[in-house]
Design a protein around this motif. Structure first.
Motif, short mmCIF file in Angstrom:
data_model
loop_
_atom_site.label_atom_id
_atom_site.label_comp_id
_atom_site.label_asym_id
_atom_site.label_seq_id
_atom_site.Cartn_x
_atom_site.Cartn_y
_atom_site.Cartn_z
N ASP A 1 -0.79 -63.15 39.77
CA ASP A 1 -0.30 -63.20 38.40
C ASP A 1 0.62 -64.40 38.27
N ASN A 2 0.95 -64.76 37.03
CA ASN A 2 1.91 -65.84 36.87
C ASN A 2 3.32 -65.27 37.12
N TYR A 3 4.25 -66.14 37.43
CA TYR A 3 5.58 -65.71 37.86
C TYR A 3 6.31 -64.92 36.78
N GLU A 4 6.18 -65.33 35.53
CA GLU A 4 6.86 -64.63 34.44
C GLU A 4 6.38 -63.19 34.33
N ASN A 5 5.06 -62.96 34.41
CA ASN A 5 4.53 -61.60 34.36
C ASN A 5 4.98 -60.80 35.57
N TYR A 6 5.02 -61.46 36.74
CA TYR A 6 5.49 -60.79 37.96
C TYR A 6 6.91 -60.28 37.78
N ILE A 7 7.79 -61.12 37.24
CA ILE A 7 9.19 -60.71 37.04
C ILE A 7 9.27 -59.54 36.07
N GLU A 8 8.50 -59.57 35.00
CA GLU A 8 8.50 -58.45 34.05
C GLU A 8 7.98 -57.17 34.69
N THR A 9 6.95 -57.29 35.51
CA THR A 9 6.39 -56.12 36.21
C THR A 9 7.42 -55.52 37.15
N MET A 10 8.09 -56.36 37.92
CA MET A 10 9.09 -55.88 38.88
C MET A 10 10.30 -55.29 38.15
N LYS A 11 10.67 -55.87 37.02
CA LYS A 11 11.78 -55.34 36.23
C LYS A 11 11.43 -53.95 35.70
N SER A 12 10.21 -53.78 35.24
CA SER A 12 9.75 -52.49 34.75
C SER A 12 9.74 -51.44 35.86
#
Length: 57
Positions: free
Chosen positions: A31-42
């Motif tokens: 995934d792109n890094y921004e989506n990865y960060i949002e996924t991990m935050k969730s």
């Protein structure tokens, strides 16, 4: 490359040098890094909510 925790299998994933993509060679997650960060935050928010819920039982 930087290491990151894979949100899919919890193994080690790699962040490319440009901090654009995250890839896990173990399960194939990418995934792109921004989506990865949002996924991990969730995931972190869900863990906190579950912990608080269990604590109130």
């Amino acid at each position: 490359m930087l290491d990151a925790k894979c949100p899919k299998c919890d193994n080690k994933a790699q962040v490319d040098d440009d901090v654009i993509r995250v890839e896990c060679k173990n399960c194939g997650y990418t995934d792109n890094y921004e989506n990865y960060i949002e996924t991990m935050k969730s995931k972190a928010e869900n863990m906190a909510d579950n912990y608080q819920f269990k604590g109130n039982l």
